[in-house]
Design a protein around this motif. Structure first.
Motif, short mmCIF file in Angstrom:
data_model
loop_
_atom_site.label_atom_id
_atom_site.label_comp_id
_atom_site.label_asym_id
_atom_site.label_seq_id
_atom_site.Cartn_x
_atom_site.Cartn_y
_atom_site.Cartn_z
N LEU A 91 0.83 -1.20 0.00
CA LEU A 91 0.00 0.00 0.00
C LEU A 91 0.87 1.25 0.00
O LEU A 91 1.86 1.32 0.73
N ASP A 92 0.50 2.22 -0.80
CA ASP A 92 1.17 3.52 -0.81
C ASP A 92 0.09 4.60 -0.75
O ASP A 92 -0.71 4.74 -1.67
N HIS A 93 0.10 5.33 0.35
CA HIS A 93 -0.91 6.37 0.60
C HIS A 93 -0.18 7.70 0.70
O HIS A 93 0.65 7.90 1.59
N ARG A 94 -0.49 8.62 -0.21
CA ARG A 94 0.16 9.93 -0.25
C ARG A 94 -0.89 11.02 -0.06
O ARG A 94 -1.96 10.97 -0.67
N LEU A 95 -0.56 11.98 0.78
CA LEU A 95 -1.43 13.14 0.99
C LEU A 95 -0.58 14.40 0.87
O LEU A 95 0.53 14.45 1.42
N THR A 96 -1.11 15.40 0.17
CA THR A 96 -0.42 16.68 0.02
C THR A 96 -1.39 17.81 0.36
O THR A 96 -2.45 17.94 -0.25
N LEU A 102 -2.01 6.19 9.99
CA LEU A 102 -1.65 5.63 8.69
C LEU A 102 -0.87 4.33 8.80
O LEU A 102 -0.43 3.78 7.79
N ARG A 103 -0.70 3.83 10.02
CA ARG A 103 0.03 2.58 10.24
C ARG A 103 -0.99 1.44 10.37
O ARG A 103 -1.78 1.41 11.32
N LEU A 121 1.61 -6.75 10.08
CA LEU A 121 2.32 -5.66 9.43
C LEU A 121 3.76 -6.09 9.23
O LEU A 121 4.51 -6.27 10.19
N ILE A 122 4.16 -6.24 7.98
CA ILE A 122 5.51 -6.71 7.66
C ILE A 122 6.49 -5.54 7.58
O ILE A 122 7.59 -5.59 8.13
N GLU A 123 6.10 -4.48 6.89
CA GLU A 123 6.94 -3.29 6.76
C GLU A 123 6.05 -2.04 6.79
O GLU A 123 4.91 -2.08 6.31
N HIS A 124 6.60 -0.98 7.34
CA HIS A 124 5.88 0.31 7.32
C HIS A 124 6.90 1.43 7.34
O HIS A 124 7.82 1.45 8.17
N ASP A 146 4.41 26.31 2.93
CA ASP A 146 3.18 26.43 2.15
C ASP A 146 2.74 25.06 1.64
O ASP A 146 1.83 24.97 0.81
N GLU A 147 3.36 23.98 2.18
CA GLU A 147 3.00 22.63 1.73
C GLU A 147 3.36 21.60 2.81
O GLU A 147 4.38 21.70 3.48
N LEU A 148 2.49 20.62 2.99
CA LEU A 148 2.74 19.49 3.87
C LEU A 148 2.50 18.22 3.08
O LEU A 148 1.41 18.01 2.52
N MET A 149 3.52 17.36 3.00
CA MET A 149 3.41 16.11 2.25
C MET A 149 3.63 14.93 3.19
O MET A 149 4.57 14.93 3.99
N ILE A 150 2.77 13.92 3.06
CA ILE A 150 2.85 12.72 3.89
C ILE A 150 2.76 11.50 2.98
O ILE A 150 1.86 11.42 2.13
N HIS A 151 3.69 10.56 3.17
CA HIS A 151 3.70 9.34 2.37
C HIS A 151 3.84 8.15 3.31
O HIS A 151 4.84 8.03 4.01
N ALA A 152 2.83 7.30 3.33
CA ALA A 152 2.87 6.07 4.13
C ALA A 152 2.94 4.88 3.19
O ALA A 152 2.09 4.73 2.30
#
Length: 299
Positions: free
Chosen positions: A5-10, A26-27, A36-39, A71-77
């Motif tokens: 799974l790849d979950h991106r929020l900007t 997001l975990r 959960l194998i990897e996070h 002016d930006e917040l990026m999150i990638h799980a």
């Protein structure tokens, strides 16, 4: 089933802002019927402080704090998860399926909070009580037939629709409007289950449907505690018990506490934020991938 799974929020802002503390759900769950194998979690700008915590629900939550302005917040799980099929409910009960309404005093006291009503005085919504009683009458007062009958009645009385913005509606509004999103239907099932003595809670996560849809989004369903079987997931939007293609992110008696990202920002008057997100998933079942992207606006 094993899923990547790849979950991106900007979040983008039309001015420089100071970010307040943010709470990240997001975990994926790492116990029970899900491993959960990897996070990996990446946040930009780099937080000045980050710590994990174990929420009251038992979920792993991360809190982050920031310095400076942006002016930006990026999150990638990014997560690798393995799920397994649950033991059939009838096998768990061994012929001793609990009759309903289930006596509140027979439950472990740890579960009492999952029986509370949603009205300010802790009472249950009368419309949810009425729906639960209708389902109870058609199920010979047995737990599994009750839950199946309840899901069928919810689907019959409420038209499912997507709604990306706003909190989950209370049961009364969903039944009055006769339309609701997955989180509205989940809330309705939670409330109805509690009225007959079954502890219930709200769940946020992913449903990796087969065949894969053109787009994925976060999904919501209910978890019901059944004595002898424990917490089990039921999806009133689909009208069934969940399968190994459902992946749990967070659970709570309060839907707001399962939000993937929650937090604050401060900036000049009139500052606006814009959120875009993508969810990509691939499984070893179908070797497929799908992504979703949308944009919503908030003041």
């Amino acid at each position: 089933m094993r899923a990547q799974l790849d979950h991106r929020l900007t979040y983008t802002y039309n001015a420089q802002v100071s970010l307040g503390e943010h709470r990240l759900c997001l975990r994926p769950r790492g116990q029970g019927h899900q491993r959960l194998i990897e996070h990996h979690l990446a946040v930009t700008p780099q937080p000045s402080h980050s710590h994990d915590l174990l929420a009251a629900s038992g979920d792993a939550i991360q809190r982050v704090r920031f310095l400076g302005s942006t002016d930006e917040l990026m999150i990638h799980a990014s997560s690798l998860v393995e799920t397994v099929l649950t033991t059939p409910l009838l096998d768990c009960f061994n012929g001793l399926e609990p009759p309903l309404p289930y006596p509140r005093g027979h439950l472990n006291s740890d579960l009492q909070g999952a029986l509370e009503g949603w009205l300010p005085n802790g009472q249950h919504d009368p419309s949810a009580v009425e729906l639960a009683q209708d389902a109870l009458m058609g199920s010979n007062q047995q737990a599994i037939p009750f839950l199946q009958q309840l899901m069928e009645m919810i689907q019959d009385r409420v038209k499912y629709t997507q709604r990306h913005i706003g909190p989950a509606w209370p049961a009364g509004r969903t039944l009055r409007e006769r339309v609701g999103s997955c989180r509205d239907l989940a809330m309705l099932m939670v409330e109805c289950s509690r009225t007959v003595g079954l502890p219930a809670r709200f769940v946020s996560g992913y449903h990796l449907a087969d065949p894969a849809p053109e787009s994925y989004d976060l999904h919501a369903w209910a978890e019901i505690y059944l004595p002898g079987a424990g917490w089990r997931g039921f999806d009133p939007s689909a009208g069934c018990e969940i399968s190994d293609r459902y992946i749990v992110l967070a659970t709570s008696s309060k839907p707001a506490l399962t939000a993937a990202v929650s937090g604050t920002f401060s900036g000049p008057p009139g500052t606006r934020s814009e959120l875009s997100w993508t969810i990509e998933a691939s499984t070893d079942h179908d070797n497929s991938a799908s992504a979703f992207k949308d944009v919503v606006h908030a003041a």
